[in-house]
Design a protein around this motif. Structure first.
Motif, mmCIF file in Angstrom:
data_model
loop_
_atom_site.group_PDB
_atom_site.id
_atom_site.type_symbol
_atom_site.label_atom_id
_atom_site.label_comp_id
_atom_site.label_asym_id
_atom_site.label_seq_id
_atom_site.Cartn_x
_atom_site.Cartn_y
_atom_site.Cartn_z
ATOM 1 N N GLY A 60 62.288 -9.578 80.716
ATOM 2 C CA GLY A 60 63.464 -10.137 81.376
ATOM 3 C C GLY A 60 63.089 -11.142 82.437
ATOM 4 N N TYR A 61 62.063 -10.827 83.218
ATOM 5 C CA TYR A 61 61.604 -11.781 84.231
ATOM 6 C C TYR A 61 61.061 -13.049 83.584
ATOM 7 C CZ TYR A 61 59.065 -13.961 87.998
ATOM 8 O OH TYR A 61 58.602 -14.881 88.902
ATOM 9 N N VAL A 64 64.132 -15.105 82.534
ATOM 10 C CA VAL A 64 64.813 -15.699 83.693
ATOM 11 C C VAL A 64 63.960 -16.800 84.305
ATOM 12 C CG1 VAL A 64 65.584 -15.190 86.045
ATOM 13 C CG2 VAL A 64 66.213 -13.676 84.186
ATOM 14 N N ASN A 65 62.658 -16.632 84.256
ATOM 15 C CA ASN A 65 61.736 -17.613 84.811
ATOM 16 C C ASN A 65 61.929 -18.990 84.171
ATOM 17 O OD1 ASN A 65 59.648 -18.721 86.236
ATOM 18 N ND2 ASN A 65 58.127 -17.260 85.539
ATOM 19 N N ALA A 67 64.669 -20.385 83.345
ATOM 20 C CA ALA A 67 65.850 -21.060 83.889
ATOM 21 C C ALA A 67 65.527 -21.863 85.148
ATOM 22 C CB ALA A 67 66.928 -20.033 84.199
#
Length: 114
Positions: A60-61, A64-65, A67
């Motif tokens: 997930g990180y 998101v990274n 973006a």
């Protein structure tokens, strides 16, 4: 064009690192958990839950990274930005791993003191 190259490199390397570290921690964690808890069924359940949470948080990180990625306009920036982002992933994985170890260690000490 350079952004796509850096995305692909970042996703491939960071996903490989995340999955490999998770697999290795899962295998090595069996022995550590059995030493702490002394119940093999409970250890396997806890180990699987930790692995699932680890994968969800890490991947997930990574997603998101992407973006918050700046525009990359040269090959030097591809290497620099990708290396920095992969370094952040490695540091976060290290912190997560040691947090799990210390948490389990302190829980074990608390259980043995009773």
């Amino acid at each position: 064009m350079f952004n796509i190259v850096s995305y692909v490199i970042f996703l491939m390397v960071s996903s490989y690192i995340t999955i490999d570290v998770g697999r290795r921690c899962f295998q090595a964690g069996k022995v550590y958990l059995e030493y702490l808890i002394h119940d093999s069924d409970m250890c396997l359940t806890i180990n699987r839950i930790l692995l699932g949470c680890y994968y969800l948080l890490s991947l997930g990180y990574i997603a998101v990274n992407l973006a918050f990625w700046d525009r990359v306009s040269s090959l030097e920036e591809v290497i620099a930005v990708t290396a920095i982002r992969i370094g952040y992933i490695a540091l976060i994985l290290c912190v997560l791993h040691f947090m799990n170890i210390f948490t389990l260690y302190f829980l074990r000490n608390k259980l043995t003191l009773k």
